[in-house]
Design an enzyme around this catalytic site. Structure first.
Site: not given
Ligand SMILES: O=C(CO)COP(=O)(O)O
Ligand SMILES: O=C[C@H](O)COP(=O)(O)O
Ligand SMILES: [Zn+2]
Ligand SMILES: [Zn+2]
Length: 316
Positions: A180, A255, A81, A133, A210, A48
């Protein structure tokens, strides 16, 4: 071996989903590769914008390259990401990424199309594929928070038009999940009806889910018993991964669950050993626990055990 995301999708489509796991540091990378080899699964490493900024983007690239050398059997793709336009261009030009995600889903439809198409044109010129998206997940994503009630499911007719107009290679769809640890209030199912309609319009086109962490309740209970305060958490039912894969979801993003493993291991370790200040012992436990977690997820996604067949189909 780093392959293209398109190669992974071609092998997986309609049969299983490829796990896309976010990494930020060396411990996560070690756990991810170990778990993938243990379960003999291909996978996608996601980076990310926050991960690129955490230490230094060159550090993450170096960690991934090294992990590929330490685990030569691994077959994986490297993916940006939730990129904005500028970050997509940086990653396309870096020569390191297999694919990028342009996330302009918070813009109006026509602007989303316009931005996504520009990124697709630049990426395709370099042989890189693009995830775009459409629709809006709830929860917090990068620095944008979508309030309850403002999330919108992907409209299947719009999805078809969007893919035609942008030329994107895969589409992240909103089917009820959010990022989240607080996805639902009470148990809820994914919107399989939306997936079915999208698949009927675009058979063979890879979709991305996602916000797919399952937020294991035993994990949350252990975190809270060790001093955490994670309240009212709820995730996706892991038994819905494979049915989603059969409806064209080829990439499933996880994640948050990995962060929960990290939090549980470290909270319990320092609770039980309050005089300890060497971070390597809990780091080692985390790597082993994360590997176990990754292997368990790959089994649920159906990607476990696919490595040999994939290698053969790639002629490697
Ligand atoms: O979509 C995600 C990263 O792009 C992660 O989703 P989670 O927060 O459900 O793990
Ligand atoms: O979509 C979000 C992913 O979980 C990545 O999270 P982050 O932007 O905090 O690294
Ligand atoms: Zn995501
Ligand atoms: Zn989005």
């Amino acid at each position: 071996m780093i392959v293209t995301t398109a190669q992974l999708f071609k092998h997986a489509y309609g049969k299983y989903a490829v796990g896309a796991y976010n990494i930020n540091n060396a411990e996560q990378a070690m756990g991810l590769f170990r778990g993938a080899i243990e379960s003999q699964a291909p996978f996608i490493i996601q980076i990310s914008k926050g991960a690129r900024a955490y230490t230094d983007k060159r550090m993450l690239e170096a960690i991934i390259r090294s992990a590929g050398e330490i685990f030569p059997e691994a077959i994986f793709a490297v993916h940006l990401d939730h990129g904005d336009e500028q970050t997509c261009y940086e990653c396309i030009d870096s020569g390191f990424f297999s694919s990028v995600m342009i996330d302009a889903s918070h813009d109006p439809f026509d602007k989303n199309v316009e931005i996504s198409k520009r990124v697709v044109d630049r990426a395709h010129a370099k042989g890189i594929s693009v995830e775009a998206e459409l629709g809006m997940l709830g929860g917090v994503e990068e620095d944008i928070k979508v309030e309850d009630g403002h999330a919108t499911l992907t409209n299947p007719a719009e999805a078809e038009e969007f893919v035609k107009r942008t030329g994107c290679d895969s589409l992240a769809c909103a089917i009820g999940t959010s990022h989240g640890a607080f996805k639902f209030k009470g148990k809820q199912s994914l919107h399989f009806d939306v997936l079915e309609k999208i698949k009927a319009r675009m058979p063979g086109f890879p979709l991305v889910m996602h916000g797919s962490s399952s937020v294991p309740q035993d994990e949350v209970a252990r975190i809270n018993a060790a001093g955490g305060q994670i309240k009212d958490s709820m995730g996706v039912d892991v038994n819905e991964y494979l049915p989603a894969a059969k409806l064209g979801v080829t990439k499933i993003n996880i994640d948050t669950d990995g962060r929960l493993v990290w939090t549980r291991v470290h909270r319990e370790f320092f609770r039980d050993k309050p005089a300890e200040f060497d971070f390597r012992p809990p780091g080692k436990i985390f790597i082993a626990e994360y590997a176990k977690f990754i292997a368990s997820r790959n089994k649920l996604l159906g990607s476990a055990g696919q490595l040999a067949d994939l290698r053969q189909s790639l002629g490697k």
